[in-house]
Scaffold this motif. Structure first.
Motif, PDB file in Angstrom:
ATOM      1  N   ARG A 223       0.829  -1.209   0.000  1.00  0.00           N
ATOM      2  CA  ARG A 223       0.000   0.000   0.000  1.00  0.00           C
ATOM      3  C   ARG A 223       0.866   1.262   0.000  1.00  0.00           C
ATOM      4  NH1 ARG A 223      -5.405  -0.959   3.758  1.00  0.00           N
ATOM      5  NH2 ARG A 223      -6.042  -2.941   2.809  1.00  0.00           N
ATOM      6  N   THR A 227       0.631   4.181  -2.956  1.00  0.00           N
ATOM      7  CA  THR A 227       0.411   5.607  -2.678  1.00  0.00           C
ATOM      8  C   THR A 227       1.497   6.469  -3.305  1.00  0.00           C
ATOM      9  OG1 THR A 227      -0.594   4.985  -0.566  1.00  0.00           O
ATOM     10  CG2 THR A 227       0.000   7.302  -0.859  1.00  0.00           C
ATOM     11  N   PHE A 230       1.038   6.756  -7.016  1.00  0.00           N
ATOM     12  CA  PHE A 230       0.023   7.766  -7.323  1.00  0.00           C
ATOM     13  C   PHE A 230       0.648   9.157  -7.336  1.00  0.00           C
ATOM     14  CE2 PHE A 230      -2.836  10.963  -5.423  1.00  0.00           C
ATOM     15  CZ  PHE A 230      -3.754  11.078  -6.458  1.00  0.00           C
ATOM     16  N   LEU A 389     -13.902  11.238  -1.590  1.00  0.00           N
ATOM     17  CA  LEU A 389     -13.070  10.614  -0.558  1.00  0.00           C
ATOM     18  C   LEU A 389     -13.214  11.327   0.777  1.00  0.00           C
ATOM     19  CD1 LEU A 389      -9.738   9.782  -2.439  1.00  0.00           C
ATOM     20  CD2 LEU A 389     -11.689   8.301  -1.969  1.00  0.00           C
ATOM     21  N   ILE A 455      -5.976   9.617   0.306  1.00  0.00           N
ATOM     22  CA  ILE A 455      -5.590   8.296  -0.198  1.00  0.00           C
ATOM     23  C   ILE A 455      -4.651   7.605   0.786  1.00  0.00           C
ATOM     24  CG2 ILE A 455      -4.255   7.140  -2.017  1.00  0.00           C
ATOM     25  CD1 ILE A 455      -5.496   9.081  -4.011  1.00  0.00           C
ATOM     26  N   ALA A 477     -10.543   4.683  -2.627  1.00  0.00           N
ATOM     27  CA  ALA A 477      -9.273   5.388  -2.816  1.00  0.00           C
ATOM     28  C   ALA A 477      -8.489   4.796  -3.977  1.00  0.00           C
ATOM     29  CB  ALA A 477      -8.456   5.330  -1.530  1.00  0.00           C
ATOM     30  N   CYS A 480     -10.250   5.928  -7.155  1.00  0.00           N
ATOM     31  CA  CYS A 480     -10.025   7.349  -7.448  1.00  0.00           C
ATOM     32  C   CYS A 480      -8.589   7.610  -7.894  1.00  0.00           C
ATOM     33  CB  CYS A 480     -10.350   8.191  -6.218  1.00  0.00           C
ATOM     34  SG  CYS A 480     -12.113   8.315  -5.858  1.00  0.00           S
ATOM     35  N   ALA A 481      -7.637   6.914  -7.282  1.00  0.00           N
ATOM     36  CA  ALA A 481      -6.244   7.068  -7.704  1.00  0.00           C
ATOM     37  C   ALA A 481      -6.069   6.607  -9.142  1.00  0.00           C
ATOM     38  CB  ALA A 481      -5.325   6.281  -6.772  1.00  0.00           C
TER      39      ALA A 481
END
Length: 655
Positions: A223, A227, A230, A389, A455, A477, A480-481
């Motif tokens: 994760r 992130t 992104f 979000l 996010i 999230a 959306c990313a």
């Protein structure tokens, strides 16, 4: 190749110096905690802006003072690294062991590392923008940067301060923090390296801040990699050298400070100092960032006041923080007042801005028009993601006021909620102020960090009160990313292609100006008596000698000027008489300015009244100078540039 390597390692040393100064603040304000390197670098960045304001106000900026400042921070950082070398080695070995067990993690870390390296290396050297086909990473803006923003750090290094520039609109809309940070680059490198301070280093700092956030919260390595990917795959809407990623890093740092339960347990005075320092740095970078900063502070302190059992402590901290923000900004504000007649435009006065003389693009605005601007500001994929979000984040973080669970990630300041609200309100405010002229670029620096934070929060497991809500938030999230990345994927590919071209460009040891330009500008200044004031509208005024003459910039002619304001639409003689009355006898002008992109016809649909007004003022100034060139003596002309003596009539060809 050697110059490229020097630039590469100069940037690394600059980053280490910022970390070192952040460590100094860590030691003074929070001696019982070891703050992560990302947060320390952001604090060091904010501290540098404060030091820049003091040096600028006291006219003591120089290459020597800057290198001395950076050297002290670098030494402190290296000493700290040596003292904690075993901890660093253990962390690296732990990451290595984890990568050996999971090839997916290894591939993800390799990709992230490569993308960071490409972006950093791609921003080391940049040239001019290609206006016909502009890619965000192409280079400098031959209007905004060449006419204004590149001048300010050069003036700092030559004169010790930005000094007075009452005819520069770009000067009045920014206190100068960004210019000082650019001077940090120019003290060791050249103009082509200016994008090293923004966005190259702030991108790395933001990565460090995200890693520090995940270190404080329970989250898997996969994760974390997602992130950061992104963050790296969103193209930056960069059009000039004004702040873009610097405020992103500082807003994330401010969020983490507000969100930290550990820091909240410290003495309220120490909290006030660090919060005020970050906030003041954000405001000093660019005036358009002030609304987001104000909204974030107002919302977080309202939440803190309601939630905290010690109201008195909150009020004391609020008052001290507010006072310290003013104190930290005061040196920059004093310099602004001396230059442009206002401590802070437009909040504390319009100063010498054109709007003070009745020249404003909002003269015909109505309540309905303002409402339409506010509605248009809420268009776009990023605003949708923020709202979506932001609402879902309420499902995993406590939003009801009162005593919160004793979790290290929960703060009474409701930082996530506050950041989301601040980003939304600031997007509206900036949209209304600018009439949504290039809205995403002006909102990016507060909108993107809010989305990035949401996010990042969705990736964490710590403190989830609603497991189903947390799962939904995580899925949303990820969606959306992916949506944001795919929405800009074509631009992302072009941008990374531009990074590669920038690397090739940098290996040639380039310069923004030619030897011919340099010789022409020497001749331009030599045609004017030493010590005289010159009003310039040249293609590259940043290469002038600011010690020889007092140079004023007419970056957007008529956008700012000494009282009672530069006469517009009143003919060439009115302009000449006005300038002479202000002891400005000489005009240096470039034929490039006569065909400047802002001077083309902008009467077509879809353009904001802001750009229309700038074009009309530029047209009028251009036409007036053309007429004055026929009636006044030319001290210099080379076919590309000329210098007029407004106090001497031209000799008639008929005599």
């Amino acid at each position: 190749m050697m110059s490229y390597l020097i630039s590469f390692f100069y940037g690394i040393c600059l980053l280490l110096s910022l970390i070192g100064w952040g460590k100094v603040l860590n030691h003074i304000l929070f001696p019982n905690q070891r703050i992560d390197w990302g947060q320390r670098s952001a604090w060091g960045l904010a501290f540098s802006v404060l030091i820049g304001g003091i040096l600028n106000a006291t006219w003591t900026i120089s290459q020597t003072t800057i290198l001395f400042f950076l050297g002290l921070g670098l030494i402190y950082c290296l000493v700290d690294l040596i003292n904690h070398r075993q901890l660093i080695i253990n962390n690296i070995l732990h990451l290595f062991q984890e990568c050996r067990k999971d090839k997916v993690i290894l591939a993800g870390i390799a990709i992230v590392s490569l993308l960071i390296l490409i972006q950093y290396a791609g921003w080391l050297y940049t040239g001019r923008h290609n206006f016909a086909n502009m890619v965000y990473a192409d280079g400098f803006n031959t209007s905004d940067d060449y006419h204004g923003y590149l001048v300010f750090p050069h003036k700092m290094l030559q004169l010790g301060s930005m000094g007075s520039d009452p005819f520069s609109e770009r000067r009045i809309v920014s206190l100068g923090g960004q210019s000082f940070l650019q001077a940090l680059i120019l003290s060791g490198l050249s103009d082509t390296n200016l994008n090293l301070i923004d966005p190259a280093l702030p991108l790395i700092i933001t990565v460090g801040l995200i890693l520090g956030f995940f270190k404080e919260n329970k989250v898997s390595t996969k994760r974390i990699v997602f992130t950061i990917l992104f963050l790296l795959l969103i193209p930056l809407p960069k059009a000039n050298t004004t702040s873009l990623m610097l405020p992103v890093a500082l807003f994330v740092s401010l969020f983490r400070t507000l969100d930290s339960k550990e820091i909240e347990r410290n003495h309220w005075a120490a909290n006030a100092c660090i919060l005020a320092l970050i906030a003041a740095a954000i405001c000093a970078l660019k005036s358009s960032l002030i609304p987001a900063c104000v909204f974030l502070f107002a919302t977080s302190y309202i939440c803190y006041l309601i939630s905290s059992e010690s109201k008195q402590k909150v009020l004391f901290e609020l008052v001290l923080t507010t006072v310290l923000v003013g104190v930290f900004l005061l040196p920059w504000m004093i310099s602004m007042y001396q230059s442009s007649g206002t401590l802070l435009y437009p909040l504390l006065g319009k100063g010498y801005h054109a709007s003070a003389y009745g020249i404003t693009f909002k003269s015909g605005s109505t309540l309905l028009g303002t409402a339409k601007s506010a509605m248009r500001a809420f268009q776009g994929i990023y605003v949708f993601i923020l709202i979506f979000l932001g609402c879902l984040s309420l499902s995993i973080r406590p939003w009801k006021f009162g005593n919160l669970p004793e979790e290290p990630s929960f703060s009474n300041r409701q930082a996530v909620l506050s950041m989301t609200i601040a980003a939304g309100l600031a997007t509206i405010a900036v949209g209304v102020i600018t009439e949504n002229a290039d809205p995403f670029r002006y909102s990016f620096s507060h909108l993107f960090p809010a989305i990035l934070i949401l996010i990042a929060v969705a990736m964490t497991d710590t403190g989830t009160l609603n497991k189903n809500g947390a799962a939904n938030f995580f899925i949303a999230a990820v969606f959306c990313a992916g949506l944001a990345i795919s929405y800009n994927w074509a631009i992302t590919k072009q941008t990374y292609s531009a990074y590669v071209k920038n690397i090739e460009f940098g290996l040639t040891n380039p310069s923004l100006v030619t030897a011919k330009q340099k010789s022409q500008y020497v001749a331009i200044q030599e045609s004017v008596p030493q010590g005289e004031t010159v009003l310039t509208r040249l293609d590259a005024p940043f290469i002038l000698d600011f010690k020889r003459n007092q140079i004023f910039l007419a970056d957007w002619p008529g956008g700012a000027s000494l009282p009672p304001g530069m006469p517009v639409f009143k003919g060439p003689e009115a302009l000449a008489n006005y300038l002479v009355s202000k002891s400005i006898r000489y005009i240096a002008y470039s034929s490039w300015s006569l065909n400047h992109p802002a001077d083309v016809d902008t009467s077509g649909p879809g353009l904001s009244s802001w750009f229309r007004l700038q074009a009309k003022l530029s047209h009028d100034f251009r036409d007036n100078v053309r007429q004055l060139a026929k009636s006044r003596k030319k001290l210099y002309e080379d076919g590309e540039n000329f210098v007029l003596d407004l106090g001497t009539k031209a000799i008639s060809m008929g005599l």
